[in-house]
Design a protein around this motif. Structure first.
Motif, PDB file in Angstrom:
ATOM      1  N   ARG A  65       0.739  -1.427  -0.087  1.00 32.67           N
ATOM      2  CA  ARG A  65       0.088  -0.165   0.024  1.00 32.67           C
ATOM      3  C   ARG A  65       0.850   1.238  -0.103  1.00 32.67           C
ATOM      4  O   ARG A  65       0.384   2.276  -0.430  1.00 32.67           O
ATOM      5  CB  ARG A  65      -0.937   0.180   1.221  1.00 32.67           C
ATOM      6  CG  ARG A  65      -2.051  -1.001   1.154  1.00 32.67           C
ATOM      7  CD  ARG A  65      -2.924  -0.898   2.660  1.00 32.67           C
ATOM      8  NE  ARG A  65      -4.065  -1.960   2.345  1.00 32.67           N
ATOM      9  CZ  ARG A  65      -3.687  -3.478   2.692  1.00 32.67           C
ATOM     10  NH1 ARG A  65      -2.700  -4.052   2.892  1.00 32.67           N
ATOM     11  NH2 ARG A  65      -4.677  -4.314   2.416  1.00 32.67           N
ATOM     12  N   THR A  66       2.086   1.257   0.465  1.00 31.78           N
ATOM     13  CA  THR A  66       2.731   2.448   0.411  1.00 31.78           C
ATOM     14  C   THR A  66       3.878   2.763  -0.783  1.00 31.78           C
ATOM     15  O   THR A  66       4.603   3.393  -0.878  1.00 31.78           O
ATOM     16  CB  THR A  66       3.813   2.349   1.677  1.00 31.78           C
ATOM     17  OG1 THR A  66       4.823   1.094   1.694  1.00 31.78           O
ATOM     18  CG2 THR A  66       2.927   2.305   3.045  1.00 31.78           C
ATOM     19  N   ARG A  67       3.867   1.351  -1.627  1.00 33.54           N
ATOM     20  CA  ARG A  67       4.839   1.559  -2.702  1.00 33.54           C
ATOM     21  C   ARG A  67       4.377   2.655  -3.909  1.00 33.54           C
ATOM     22  O   ARG A  67       3.032   3.122  -3.749  1.00 33.54           O
ATOM     23  CB  ARG A  67       4.959   0.300  -3.342  1.00 33.54           C
ATOM     24  CG  ARG A  67       5.529  -0.918  -2.463  1.00 33.54           C
ATOM     25  CD  ARG A  67       6.656  -1.649  -2.854  1.00 33.54           C
ATOM     26  NE  ARG A  67       6.924  -2.506  -2.172  1.00 33.54           N
ATOM     27  CZ  ARG A  67       8.002  -2.489  -1.028  1.00 33.54           C
ATOM     28  NH1 ARG A  67       8.919  -1.547  -1.257  1.00 33.54           N
ATOM     29  NH2 ARG A  67       8.187  -3.700  -0.442  1.00 33.54           N
ATOM     30  N   GLU A  68       5.095   2.986  -4.843  1.00 35.55           N
ATOM     31  CA  GLU A  68       4.775   3.825  -5.966  1.00 35.55           C
ATOM     32  C   GLU A  68       4.205   3.277  -7.164  1.00 35.55           C
ATOM     33  O   GLU A  68       3.440   3.612  -7.840  1.00 35.55           O
ATOM     34  CB  GLU A  68       5.743   4.549  -6.429  1.00 35.55           C
ATOM     35  CG  GLU A  68       6.387   5.526  -5.416  1.00 35.55           C
ATOM     36  CD  GLU A  68       7.641   6.205  -6.126  1.00 35.55           C
ATOM     37  OE1 GLU A  68       7.267   7.164  -6.626  1.00 35.55           O
ATOM     38  OE2 GLU A  68       8.683   6.050  -5.797  1.00 35.55           O
ATOM     39  N   LEU A  69       4.642   1.862  -7.138  1.00 34.49           N
ATOM     40  CA  LEU A  69       4.033   1.259  -8.139  1.00 34.49           C
ATOM     41  C   LEU A  69       3.913  -0.341  -8.043  1.00 34.49           C
ATOM     42  O   LEU A  69       4.821  -0.880  -7.296  1.00 34.49           O
ATOM     43  CB  LEU A  69       5.162   1.203  -9.517  1.00 34.49           C
ATOM     44  CG  LEU A  69       4.932   0.289 -10.698  1.00 34.49           C
ATOM     45  CD1 LEU A  69       3.897   0.964 -11.704  1.00 34.49           C
ATOM     46  CD2 LEU A  69       6.166   0.237 -11.542  1.00 34.49           C
ATOM     47  N   ILE A  70       2.686  -1.148  -8.330  1.00 26.77           N
ATOM     48  CA  ILE A  70       2.518  -2.514  -8.288  1.00 26.77           C
ATOM     49  C   ILE A  70       2.244  -2.979  -9.852  1.00 26.77           C
ATOM     50  O   ILE A  70       1.458  -2.553 -10.255  1.00 26.77           O
ATOM     51  CB  ILE A  70       1.406  -2.818  -7.262  1.00 26.77           C
ATOM     52  CG1 ILE A  70       1.367  -2.194  -5.874  1.00 26.77           C
ATOM     53  CG2 ILE A  70       1.031  -4.347  -7.114  1.00 26.77           C
ATOM     54  CD1 ILE A  70       2.602  -2.694  -5.378  1.00 26.77           C
ATOM     55  N   ILE A  71       2.982  -3.991 -10.066  1.00 20.42           N
ATOM     56  CA  ILE A  71       2.693  -4.452 -11.232  1.00 20.42           C
ATOM     57  C   ILE A  71       2.141  -6.032 -10.873  1.00 20.42           C
ATOM     58  O   ILE A  71       2.939  -6.929 -10.296  1.00 20.42           O
ATOM     59  CB  ILE A  71       3.700  -4.563 -12.296  1.00 20.42           C
ATOM     60  CG1 ILE A  71       4.244  -3.216 -12.519  1.00 20.42           C
ATOM     61  CG2 ILE A  71       3.448  -5.531 -13.594  1.00 20.42           C
ATOM     62  CD1 ILE A  71       5.659  -3.261 -13.511  1.00 20.42           C
TER      63      ILE A  71
END
Length: 160
Positions: A65-71
């Motif tokens: 939830r705190t990341r900039e990008l999820i692939i």
């Protein structure tokens, strides 16, 4: 394709991509993008092991939830639509803009565009379509090209 995208983002040749957190760099701004990248589609690995999109995200990366990008790749068959809607809902609940990056496969026998209209109607924030003329020659080069194209689009959005 995902391996090529990650290799470009971390500036390292890779023989195999394993899912995981990555510090990836935009070539335009030389800025780090904090990402978590799944290597296979949710349906291939995670659905059977975890049972839900949220459980898969939480089990693989409690900090997602705190990341900039999820692939998180997904299949597009009608049986997979509930998974995709869960992905969209969870991403929105964490403040992410959700992008559908559709890869169109086309070959002599046809293409898979008929699988996409119901997916494209879903509540995405953006829809990207990446053309992919089928070739039986140089499949590896084709996958590399698709990964580079997708990473380029991501970087342009992440580093305006």
């Amino acid at each position: 394709m995902i391996r090529a995208l990650v290799a470009l983002g971390i500036s390292t040749e890779m023989k195999l991509h394993r899912k995981g957190a990555r510090e990836m760099y935009s070539p335009w701004a030389n800025r780090m993008i904090d990402a978590y990248v799944f290597g296979r589609s949710y349906q291939e690995r995670e659905r059977g092991q975890r049972g839900s999109v949220e459980a898969a995200l939480d089990a693989n990366d409690p900090d997602w939830r705190t990341r900039e990008l999820i692939i998180m790749p997904s299949h597009v068959a009608s049986v997979d639509h509930p998974d995709i809607l869960d992905m969209i809902d969870l991403a929105h609940s964490a403040g992410f803009d959700v992008v559908a990056a559709s890869v169109i496969f086309s070959w002599d026998g046809g293409d898979n565009r008929a699988d996409f209209p119901n997916i494209w109607r879903m509540p995405w924030d953006e829809r990207w379509t990446i053309p992919n003329p089928w070739t039986e020659d140089n499949l590896q080069d084709q996958l590399e090209m698709l990964g580079r194209e997708l990473w380029t689009r991501i970087c342009k959005k992440q580093t305006p």
